[in-house]
Design a protein around this motif. Structure first.
Motif, PDB file in Angstrom:
ATOM      1  N   TYR A 132     -28.410   1.812   6.284  1.00 20.99           N
ATOM      2  CA  TYR A 132     -27.743   0.797   5.466  1.00 20.99           C
ATOM      3  C   TYR A 132     -26.249   0.765   5.784  1.00 20.99           C
ATOM      4  CZ  TYR A 132     -25.673  -1.274   1.265  1.00 20.99           C
ATOM      5  OH  TYR A 132     -24.928  -2.038   0.392  1.00 20.99           O
ATOM      6  N   LEU A 169     -33.171  -1.505   2.001  1.00 16.31           N
ATOM      7  CA  LEU A 169     -32.673  -0.583   3.017  1.00 16.31           C
ATOM      8  C   LEU A 169     -31.793   0.500   2.388  1.00 16.31           C
ATOM      9  CD1 LEU A 169     -32.766  -0.093   6.056  1.00 16.31           C
ATOM     10  CD2 LEU A 169     -30.700  -1.454   6.262  1.00 16.31           C
ATOM     11  N   LYS A 170     -31.020   0.121   1.410  1.00 23.03           N
ATOM     12  CA  LYS A 170     -30.161   1.095   0.725  1.00 23.03           C
ATOM     13  C   LYS A 170     -30.997   2.151   0.011  1.00 23.03           C
ATOM     14  CE  LYS A 170     -26.165   1.325  -2.325  1.00 23.03           C
ATOM     15  NZ  LYS A 170     -25.248   0.545  -3.164  1.00 23.03           N
ATOM     16  N   THR A 224     -30.247   5.212   3.501  1.00 22.48           N
ATOM     17  CA  THR A 224     -28.836   4.908   3.252  1.00 22.48           C
ATOM     18  C   THR A 224     -27.976   5.006   4.512  1.00 22.48           C
ATOM     19  OG1 THR A 224     -28.500   7.189   2.530  1.00 22.48           O
ATOM     20  CG2 THR A 224     -28.864   5.541   0.825  1.00 22.48           C
ATOM     21  N   LEU A 275     -31.221  -5.833   1.926  1.00 22.31           N
ATOM     22  CA  LEU A 275     -30.158  -4.830   1.871  1.00 22.31           C
ATOM     23  C   LEU A 275     -30.414  -3.813   0.761  1.00 22.31           C
ATOM     24  CD1 LEU A 275     -26.997  -7.000   2.549  1.00 22.31           C
ATOM     25  CD2 LEU A 275     -27.755  -5.051   3.906  1.00 22.31           C
ATOM     26  N   GLU A 327     -33.482  -3.790   9.569  1.00 25.22           N
ATOM     27  CA  GLU A 327     -32.132  -3.941  10.101  1.00 25.22           C
ATOM     28  C   GLU A 327     -31.998  -5.226  10.920  1.00 25.22           C
ATOM     29  OE1 GLU A 327     -34.045  -1.257  10.406  1.00 25.22           O
ATOM     30  OE2 GLU A 327     -32.938   0.498   9.752  1.00 25.22           O
TER      31      GLU A 327
END
Length: 86
Positions: free
Chosen positions: A75, A67-68, A72, A64, A23
């Motif tokens: 995200y 992380l998704k 989630t 991204l 993040e």
């Protein structure tokens, strides 16, 4: 949109001593991309920095996607906090 690094780290940290989570990396890359975009408004012919911008955008895109896949909820939080349109 452009903030200090400490503010970005504090707003996106997952725990007290967090300085390198996905993040935070995404937040710092977003700040770098914003700064380079401002730079290109003044210096349109700076082709060497476009390489750095492209690398930063691609790295943020990969982070991204990671992380998704992995978290989630985090995200969605990062997307909302950084005003990214995904």
């Amino acid at each position: 949109m452009i903030k200090k690094k400490k503010d970005i780290i504090k707003s996106l940290a997952t725990h007290k001593n967090d300085v390198g989570s996905t993040e935070i990396q995404i937040g710092l890359l977003t700040d770098k991309i914003a700064k380079l975009s401002e730079h290109f408004k003044k210096f349109k012919k700076d082709k060497h920095s476009t390489v750095g911008l492209t690398k930063s955008v691609n790295k943020r895109k990969k982070l991204l996607a990671y992380l998704k896949r992995k978290n989630t909820e985090s995200y969605q939080n990062v997307i909302k906090q950084l005003n990214l349109r995904k």
